[in-house]
Design a protein around this motif. Structure first.
Motif, PDB file in Angstrom:
ATOM      1  N   UNK A 189      -3.735   4.897  -2.748  1.00  0.00           N
ATOM      2  CA  UNK A 189      -3.343   6.195  -3.455  1.00  0.00           C
ATOM      3  C   UNK A 189      -1.949   6.585  -3.563  1.00  0.00           C
ATOM      4  N   UNK A 190      -1.023   6.181  -3.127  1.00  0.00           N
ATOM      5  CA  UNK A 190       0.294   6.608  -3.441  1.00  0.00           C
ATOM      6  C   UNK A 190       1.298   5.623  -3.257  1.00  0.00           C
ATOM      7  N   UNK A 191       1.024   4.238  -4.126  1.00  0.00           N
ATOM      8  CA  UNK A 191       1.788   3.070  -4.168  1.00  0.00           C
ATOM      9  C   UNK A 191       2.936   3.444  -5.350  1.00  0.00           C
ATOM     10  N   UNK A 192       4.159   3.256  -4.535  1.00  0.00           N
ATOM     11  CA  UNK A 192       5.288   3.427  -5.627  1.00  0.00           C
ATOM     12  C   UNK A 192       6.568   2.350  -4.864  1.00  0.00           C
ATOM     13  N   UNK A 193       6.882   1.584  -5.788  1.00  0.00           N
ATOM     14  CA  UNK A 193       7.798   0.521  -5.382  1.00  0.00           C
ATOM     15  C   UNK A 193       8.595   0.108  -6.561  1.00  0.00           C
ATOM     16  N   UNK A 194       9.877  -0.190  -6.363  1.00  0.00           N
ATOM     17  CA  UNK A 194      10.905  -1.031  -7.043  1.00  0.00           C
ATOM     18  C   UNK A 194      10.753  -2.536  -6.747  1.00  0.00           C
ATOM     19  N   UNK A 195      10.532  -3.390  -7.628  1.00  0.00           N
ATOM     20  CA  UNK A 195      10.388  -4.709  -7.596  1.00  0.00           C
ATOM     21  C   UNK A 195      11.563  -5.366  -8.351  1.00  0.00           C
ATOM     22  N   UNK A 196      12.503  -5.685  -7.524  1.00  0.00           N
ATOM     23  CA  UNK A 196      13.911  -6.255  -7.979  1.00  0.00           C
ATOM     24  C   UNK A 196      14.054  -7.565  -7.998  1.00  0.00           C
ATOM     25  N   UNK A 197      14.205  -8.173  -9.002  1.00  0.00           N
ATOM     26  CA  UNK A 197      14.657  -9.608  -9.336  1.00  0.00           C
ATOM     27  C   UNK A 197      13.115 -10.467  -8.490  1.00  0.00           C
ATOM     28  N   UNK A 246       0.882  -1.312  -0.007  1.00  0.00           N
ATOM     29  CA  UNK A 246      -0.103   0.073   0.037  1.00  0.00           C
ATOM     30  C   UNK A 246       0.866   1.089   0.121  1.00  0.00           C
ATOM     31  N   UNK A 247       2.079   0.961   0.367  1.00  0.00           N
ATOM     32  CA  UNK A 247       2.879   2.332   0.569  1.00  0.00           C
ATOM     33  C   UNK A 247       3.872   2.661  -0.602  1.00  0.00           C
ATOM     34  N   UNK A 285      -6.451   3.461  -6.067  1.00  0.00           N
ATOM     35  CA  UNK A 285      -7.432   4.515  -6.334  1.00  0.00           C
ATOM     36  C   UNK A 285      -6.997   5.315  -7.351  1.00  0.00           C
ATOM     37  N   UNK A 286      -5.681   5.588  -7.318  1.00  0.00           N
ATOM     38  CA  UNK A 286      -4.850   6.470  -8.528  1.00  0.00           C
ATOM     39  C   UNK A 286      -3.664   5.481  -8.805  1.00  0.00           C
ATOM     40  N   UNK A 287      -3.031   5.688  -9.895  1.00  0.00           N
ATOM     41  CA  UNK A 287      -2.139   4.841 -10.768  1.00  0.00           C
ATOM     42  C   UNK A 287      -0.952   4.597  -9.903  1.00  0.00           C
ATOM     43  N   UNK A 288      -0.699   3.494  -9.490  1.00  0.00           N
ATOM     44  CA  UNK A 288       0.619   2.828  -8.870  1.00  0.00           C
ATOM     45  C   UNK A 288       1.594   3.038  -9.853  1.00  0.00           C
ATOM     46  N   UNK A 289       2.936   3.432  -9.257  1.00  0.00           N
ATOM     47  CA  UNK A 289       4.280   3.736 -10.040  1.00  0.00           C
ATOM     48  C   UNK A 289       5.044   2.514  -9.549  1.00  0.00           C
ATOM     49  N   UNK A 290       5.392   1.482 -10.373  1.00  0.00           N
ATOM     50  CA  UNK A 290       6.015   0.293 -10.135  1.00  0.00           C
ATOM     51  C   UNK A 290       7.020   0.191 -11.197  1.00  0.00           C
ATOM     52  N   UNK A 291       8.383  -0.309 -10.636  1.00  0.00           N
ATOM     53  CA  UNK A 291       9.525  -0.561 -11.563  1.00  0.00           C
ATOM     54  C   UNK A 291       9.916  -1.944 -11.183  1.00  0.00           C
ATOM     55  N   UNK A 319      -5.995  -5.653 -13.647  1.00  0.00           N
ATOM     56  CA  UNK A 319      -6.208  -4.140 -13.352  1.00  0.00           C
ATOM     57  C   UNK A 319      -7.671  -4.383 -12.910  1.00  0.00           C
ATOM     58  N   UNK A 320      -8.028  -4.020 -11.627  1.00  0.00           N
ATOM     59  CA  UNK A 320      -9.387  -3.753 -11.017  1.00  0.00           C
ATOM     60  C   UNK A 320      -9.667  -2.422 -10.777  1.00  0.00           C
ATOM     61  N   UNK A 321      -8.851  -1.344 -10.907  1.00  0.00           N
ATOM     62  CA  UNK A 321      -9.284   0.131 -10.730  1.00  0.00           C
ATOM     63  C   UNK A 321      -8.297   0.831 -11.551  1.00  0.00           C
ATOM     64  N   UNK A 322      -7.347   1.627 -11.153  1.00  0.00           N
ATOM     65  CA  UNK A 322      -6.566   2.401 -11.852  1.00  0.00           C
ATOM     66  C   UNK A 322      -5.620   1.687 -12.790  1.00  0.00           C
ATOM     67  N   UNK A 323      -5.382   2.104 -13.799  1.00  0.00           N
ATOM     68  CA  UNK A 323      -4.171   1.418 -14.555  1.00  0.00           C
ATOM     69  C   UNK A 323      -2.778   1.957 -13.933  1.00  0.00           C
ATOM     70  N   UNK A 324      -1.961   1.152 -13.584  1.00  0.00           N
ATOM     71  CA  UNK A 324      -0.646   1.466 -13.327  1.00  0.00           C
ATOM     72  C   UNK A 324       0.152   1.903 -14.207  1.00  0.00           C
ATOM     73  N   UNK A 325       1.327   2.861 -13.540  1.00  0.00           N
ATOM     74  CA  UNK A 325       2.480   3.098 -14.518  1.00  0.00           C
ATOM     75  C   UNK A 325       3.777   2.148 -14.387  1.00  0.00           C
ATOM     76  N   UNK A 326       4.042   1.345 -15.291  1.00  0.00           N
ATOM     77  CA  UNK A 326       5.132   0.300 -15.044  1.00  0.00           C
ATOM     78  C   UNK A 326       6.319   0.486 -16.104  1.00  0.00           C
TER      79      UNK A 326
END
Length: 333
Positions: A262-270, A232-233, A289-295, A311-318
């Motif tokens: 609403x403010x999800x931002x993660x780096x998912x490494x390996x 969530x964070x 609720x708002x686009x997640x930012x995921x690398x 995707x069940x809500x907002x489209x993510x930025x990947x």
């Protein structure tokens, strides 16, 4: 020496603690080789600053084999057996106007079996703690919202190392309800929490259900939870493994990694993902609720029966590093 406790004799434990020098003025006091036993209710003992508790047993107790009820610094708890407890370590202030923050503490080498609600609950502005080699196994009669390890309020800078949570599963809810029950959880307001080489299995909700900011997971494993990793964070997830998520009941789709808020931002490494061919739980589920930012970096995903995304809500930025086609990804779509 064995100390037997029930709801009528909890006070005897408090007297015992004072007699052996568990006060701020008595530095490095130690409780060693004792058994605290009750009838399924009541506390074992109350922690105080600069106390070490080791080589002891906590059996058949209620909300707090050890209770932190006042601000406590320098507590060490090590080489402990706990069995049939509501919670092993409970952090609740006796005076609501005086938060019972736990600081500069160490919990290590502890095994808890037949835990009904939680192995540990740590809150207020607790900080600078190490929880190491602690294993929590839920019992058959878990309470609602059972969770292996809980952080709340503004707890920060706490490290979990080689900790395990198994079987924290709710029972008896309606099939239309959302079933809770997590291995590890932290809440909004928690910061700088680290999970290192930890394992979560068999939860009816998240293996790791994390709402904190600046969180870091390294070499963790989640298996057979409804949502193995639930975020969530913001933070970084490095070399973590997800295997065969499974729903045991209630609403909500299973997944390997799910993202919320609403403010999800993660780096998912390996990330390492493994699923049987019959498991159709999506690898990445987005319900934000708002686009997640995921690398996503250098993924190793083998989930032949599952979609890569749902995707069940907002489209993510990947962002893919390297490009998606250059990563090792095998999914149904």
């Amino acid at each position: 020496m064995t100390t037997h406790l029930d709801r009528r004799t909890v006070i005897s434990t408090l007297v015992l603690a004072s007699l052996i020098g568990c006060s701020r003025s008595a530095k490095a006091a130690t409780i060693d080789g004792r058994t605290f036993q009750g009838d399924g209710t009541g506390e074992g003992l109350r922690a105080q600053s600069d106390l070490t508790i080791r080589n002891s047993r906590f059996l058949n107790l209620g909300n707090g084999g050890i209770r932190v009820n006042v601000a406590t610094d320098g507590l060490v708890v090590e080489q402990i057996e706990a069995r049939n407890l509501y919670r092993f370590l409970e952090n609740t202030a006796s005076d609501r106007s005086k938060p019972a923050s736990l600081t500069n503490f160490k919990l290590r080498g502890i095994t808890g079996d037949d835990i009904r609600r939680a192995m540990t609950r740590i809150r207020y502005r607790s900080r600078d703690g190490l929880i190491e080699d602690v294993i929590a196994r839920a019992g058959e009669n878990t309470e609602r919202y059972c969770t292996g390890f809980v952080l709340d309020d503004e707890a920060r800078a706490i490290i979990y190392r080689r900790c395990e949570a198994h079987g924290f599963a709710e029972r008896g809810r309606s099939s239309s309800d959302y079933w809770n029950g997590d291995g590890f959880s932290d809440e909004r307001g928690n910061t700088a929490i680290q999970y290192l080489n930890c394992i979560a299995t068999g939860s009816t909700d998240g293996g790791f259900d994390l709402k904190s900011t600046d969180v870091r997971l390294t070499n963790c494993v989640a298996k057979d939870n409804k949502r193995n990793f639930r975020f969530w964070g913001d933070g970084e997830v490095e070399n973590c493994r997800s295997e065969d998520p499974r729903s045991r009941g209630g609403s909500g789709r299973p997944s390997h990694f799910s993202f919320h808020g609403s403010s999800t931002r993660y780096v998912i490494d390996r990330p390492i993902v493994r699923s049987s061919s019959g498991n159709d739980a999506p690898v990445f589920l987005f319900d934000n609720d708002t686009p997640a930012n995921i690398e996503i970096r250098n993924a190793d995903i083998d989930a032949p029966g599952a979609p890569l995304f749902r995707v069940e809500n907002s489209e993510p930025n990947i962002t893919w590093v390297p490009a998606r086609e250059d990563q090792n990804i095998k999914t149904a779509e």
